[in-house]
Design a protein around this motif. Structure first.
Motif, mmCIF file in Angstrom:
data_model
loop_
_atom_site.group_PDB
_atom_site.id
_atom_site.type_symbol
_atom_site.label_atom_id
_atom_site.label_comp_id
_atom_site.label_asym_id
_atom_site.label_seq_id
_atom_site.Cartn_x
_atom_site.Cartn_y
_atom_site.Cartn_z
ATOM 1 N N THR A 193 0.802 -1.170 -0.097
ATOM 2 C CA THR A 193 -0.060 -0.028 -0.043
ATOM 3 C C THR A 193 0.855 1.292 0.285
ATOM 4 O O THR A 193 0.462 2.373 -0.678
ATOM 5 C CB THR A 193 -1.115 0.024 1.113
ATOM 6 N N LEU A 194 2.082 1.246 0.678
ATOM 7 C CA LEU A 194 3.010 2.438 0.591
ATOM 8 C C LEU A 194 3.455 2.306 -0.925
ATOM 9 O O LEU A 194 3.821 3.657 -1.182
ATOM 10 C CB LEU A 194 4.023 2.341 1.633
ATOM 11 N N TYR A 195 3.768 1.441 -1.421
ATOM 12 C CA TYR A 195 4.180 1.287 -2.824
ATOM 13 C C TYR A 195 3.159 1.984 -3.988
ATOM 14 O O TYR A 195 3.387 2.867 -4.616
ATOM 15 C CB TYR A 195 4.715 -0.030 -3.307
ATOM 16 N N TYR A 196 1.836 1.580 -3.525
ATOM 17 C CA TYR A 196 0.696 2.169 -4.319
ATOM 18 C C TYR A 196 0.685 3.654 -4.029
ATOM 19 O O TYR A 196 0.350 4.461 -4.886
ATOM 20 C CB TYR A 196 -0.409 1.561 -3.735
ATOM 21 N N LYS A 197 0.926 4.031 -2.782
ATOM 22 C CA LYS A 197 0.923 5.580 -2.390
ATOM 23 C C LYS A 197 1.863 6.252 -3.023
ATOM 24 O O LYS A 197 1.515 7.552 -3.684
ATOM 25 C CB LYS A 197 1.202 5.683 -1.000
ATOM 26 N N ASP A 208 1.127 1.787 -12.956
ATOM 27 C CA ASP A 208 -0.023 2.524 -12.693
ATOM 28 C C ASP A 208 -1.249 1.565 -12.288
ATOM 29 O O ASP A 208 -0.979 0.487 -12.058
ATOM 30 C CB ASP A 208 -0.298 3.312 -14.387
ATOM 31 N N LYS A 209 -2.321 2.074 -12.196
ATOM 32 C CA LYS A 209 -3.415 1.302 -11.635
ATOM 33 C C LYS A 209 -3.915 0.130 -12.588
ATOM 34 O O LYS A 209 -3.949 -1.017 -11.836
ATOM 35 C CB LYS A 209 -4.655 2.269 -11.571
ATOM 36 N N ILE A 210 -3.974 0.476 -13.845
ATOM 37 C CA ILE A 210 -4.316 -0.886 -14.608
ATOM 38 C C ILE A 210 -3.266 -1.790 -14.919
ATOM 39 O O ILE A 210 -3.629 -2.945 -14.704
ATOM 40 C CB ILE A 210 -4.782 -0.301 -16.203
ATOM 41 N N ALA A 211 -1.920 -1.373 -14.862
ATOM 42 C CA ALA A 211 -0.874 -2.230 -14.840
ATOM 43 C C ALA A 211 -0.926 -3.118 -13.409
ATOM 44 O O ALA A 211 -0.583 -4.520 -13.341
ATOM 45 C CB ALA A 211 0.569 -1.734 -15.038
ATOM 46 N N PHE A 212 -1.110 -2.446 -12.369
ATOM 47 C CA PHE A 212 -1.153 -3.104 -11.193
ATOM 48 C C PHE A 212 -2.288 -4.127 -11.210
ATOM 49 O O PHE A 212 -2.297 -5.332 -10.355
ATOM 50 C CB PHE A 212 -1.418 -2.175 -9.793
ATOM 51 N N PHE A 213 -3.501 -4.195 -11.718
ATOM 52 C CA PHE A 213 -4.606 -4.837 -11.602
ATOM 53 C C PHE A 213 -4.246 -6.248 -12.530
ATOM 54 O O PHE A 213 -4.431 -7.315 -11.971
ATOM 55 C CB PHE A 213 -5.556 -4.173 -12.435
ATOM 56 N N VAL A 214 -3.204 -5.908 -13.569
ATOM 57 C CA VAL A 214 -2.759 -7.073 -14.392
ATOM 58 C C VAL A 214 -1.785 -7.814 -13.527
ATOM 59 O O VAL A 214 -1.801 -9.152 -13.330
ATOM 60 C CB VAL A 214 -1.815 -6.542 -15.631
ATOM 61 N N ALA A 215 -0.982 -7.091 -12.682
ATOM 62 C CA ALA A 215 -0.071 -7.702 -11.765
ATOM 63 C C ALA A 215 -0.856 -8.587 -10.840
ATOM 64 O O ALA A 215 -0.367 -9.680 -10.327
ATOM 65 C CB ALA A 215 0.944 -6.912 -11.285
ATOM 66 N N VAL A 216 -1.938 -8.044 -10.299
ATOM 67 C CA VAL A 216 -2.504 -8.885 -9.147
ATOM 68 C C VAL A 216 -3.179 -10.098 -9.653
ATOM 69 O O VAL A 216 -3.210 -11.172 -8.991
ATOM 70 C CB VAL A 216 -3.860 -7.975 -8.862
ATOM 71 N N PHE A 217 -3.446 -10.053 -11.022
ATOM 72 C CA PHE A 217 -3.859 -11.414 -11.758
ATOM 73 C C PHE A 217 -2.808 -12.434 -11.625
ATOM 74 O O PHE A 217 -2.880 -13.509 -11.297
ATOM 75 C CB PHE A 217 -4.579 -11.109 -13.131
ATOM 76 N N PHE A 218 -1.692 -11.970 -12.109
ATOM 77 C CA PHE A 218 -0.426 -12.994 -12.166
ATOM 78 C C PHE A 218 -0.071 -13.515 -10.831
ATOM 79 O O PHE A 218 0.399 -14.489 -10.662
ATOM 80 C CB PHE A 218 0.807 -12.245 -12.908
ATOM 81 N N MET A 219 -0.313 -12.525 -9.585
ATOM 82 C CA MET A 219 0.209 -13.008 -8.454
ATOM 83 C C MET A 219 -0.750 -14.108 -8.032
ATOM 84 O O MET A 219 -0.327 -15.012 -7.175
ATOM 85 C CB MET A 219 0.009 -11.778 -7.492
ATOM 86 N N ALA A 220 -1.945 -13.688 -8.327
ATOM 87 C CA ALA A 220 -3.058 -14.820 -8.024
ATOM 88 C C ALA A 220 -2.920 -16.120 -8.719
ATOM 89 O O ALA A 220 -3.290 -17.315 -7.941
ATOM 90 C CB ALA A 220 -4.548 -14.224 -8.314
ATOM 91 N N LEU A 221 -2.362 -16.097 -10.071
ATOM 92 C CA LEU A 221 -2.247 -17.164 -10.788
ATOM 93 C C LEU A 221 -0.921 -18.001 -10.066
ATOM 94 O O LEU A 221 -1.207 -19.205 -10.100
ATOM 95 C CB LEU A 221 -1.766 -16.811 -12.048
ATOM 96 N N TRP A 222 -0.063 -17.263 -9.717
ATOM 97 C CA TRP A 222 1.164 -18.050 -8.934
ATOM 98 C C TRP A 222 0.418 -18.749 -7.651
ATOM 99 O O TRP A 222 0.856 -19.837 -7.384
ATOM 100 C CB TRP A 222 2.010 -16.876 -8.385
ATOM 101 N N GLN A 223 -0.135 -18.078 -6.987
ATOM 102 C CA GLN A 223 -0.765 -18.791 -5.590
ATOM 103 C C GLN A 223 -1.534 -19.932 -6.154
ATOM 104 O O GLN A 223 -1.310 -21.057 -5.400
ATOM 105 C CB GLN A 223 -1.333 -17.762 -4.754
ATOM 106 N N ALA A 224 -2.467 -19.850 -6.895
ATOM 107 C CA ALA A 224 -3.258 -21.037 -7.335
ATOM 108 C C ALA A 224 -2.661 -21.909 -8.120
ATOM 109 O O ALA A 224 -2.906 -23.327 -7.668
ATOM 110 C CB ALA A 224 -4.204 -20.568 -8.285
#
Length: 266
Positions: free
Chosen positions: A32-36, A95-111
């Motif tokens: 969240t600090l990184y997002y800030k 940026d926000k859209i790129a972070f959204f894509v990154a979140v998907f890849f992080m979830a894919l890693w976990q799954a």
């Protein structure tokens, strides 16, 4: 049996390396600090964490089937590559859209790793004739994982305390650690070769995919998905408060103490 034990010992070292370094994600505890740094507000942060839990739950069933159909080693390598892609996105496209894509890849890693990693460990032990050692090995792996969680805030503290461009340094450190982990995971050995053709593999995968799709029409699954999304926002409460504290009075480097206390309680 001797050859199998040699393969197991080689794989065991990789399991140990992975368990320790998988928990060393320098940006995650203070994301969240990184997002800030890139002007995201609390609503954006909650949206991204909700998306993360949504994707993780969504991908859990089909990815667990992939591990049973294809080579476990390849699936695990794909898992590590997914988190590498996510970390590169955080570094290069902030940026926000790129972070959204990154979140998907992080979830894919976990799954991808959640079921396949344990199944790989079970395969290694069974083929080495050491199935009765499963819980002993698991306890060691969990200990290494927790150790990584505890040590990570120390590194975060040092970077935030002494470097002005801490967010870039931590992003680079995450990328470099993922490259290191990918090298080790690529060295996983398999005991037997699956001679099925890709057509046969895909044919066996589609029934599972269909069952996964049908879950969306079941009320209980939708309730479970909503609860998981809400729980993700409760879980990150101690991290969501970081940007608020930072804006009010707290120096960024002190956030490592908040994270460390949260990890101890967890």
């Amino acid at each position: 049996m001797t050859d199998n034990k040699q393969l197991w010992l080689a794989n065991l070292r990789i399991h140990y390396v992975w368990s320790f370094f998988s928990s060393i994600l320098f940006l995650s505890p203070i994301i969240t600090l990184y997002y800030k740094q890139y002007w995201l507000n609390i609503s954006d942060i909650l949206f991204l964490t909700s998306a993360s839990r949504f994707f993780a739950t969504l991908l859990e069933i089909p990815t667990s089937a992939i591990g049973d159909i294809f080579s476990r080693s390849r699936v695990l390598l794909l898992s590590v590559f997914s988190v590498f892609i996510a970390r590169v996105i955080y570094l290069i496209y902030p940026d926000k859209i790129a972070f959204f894509v990154a979140v998907f890849f992080m979830a894919l890693w976990q799954a991808l790793w959640s079921w396949t990693g344990q199944a790989k460990l079970q395969d290694d032990l069974e083929n080495a004739g050491m199935k009765n050692k499963f819980w002993v090995i698991i306890s060691r792996l969990i200990t290494l994982e927790r150790l990584g969680y505890l040590l990570t805030p120390i590194g975060i503290y040092l970077i935030l305390r002494f470097f002005k461009d801490w967010y870039l340094i931590l992003a680079w450190m995450d990328v470099l650690v993922r490259i290191f982990v990918m090298y080790f995971v690529s060295r996983f050995k398999e005991y037997e070769v699956n001679n099925f053709t890709y057509k046969q593999k895909l044919t066996s995968f589609f029934p599972t995919l269909n069952k996964w799709f049908m879950l969306f029409f079941k009320k209980n699954f939708l309730i479970f998905l909503i609860l998981m999304i809400l729980w993700s926002n409760v879980w990150i409460f101690s991290i969501v408060v970081l940007p608020k504290l930072s804006m009010e009075w707290m120096q960024d480097y002190l956030s490592s103490y908040v994270v460390w206390i949260f990890i101890l309680c967890w």
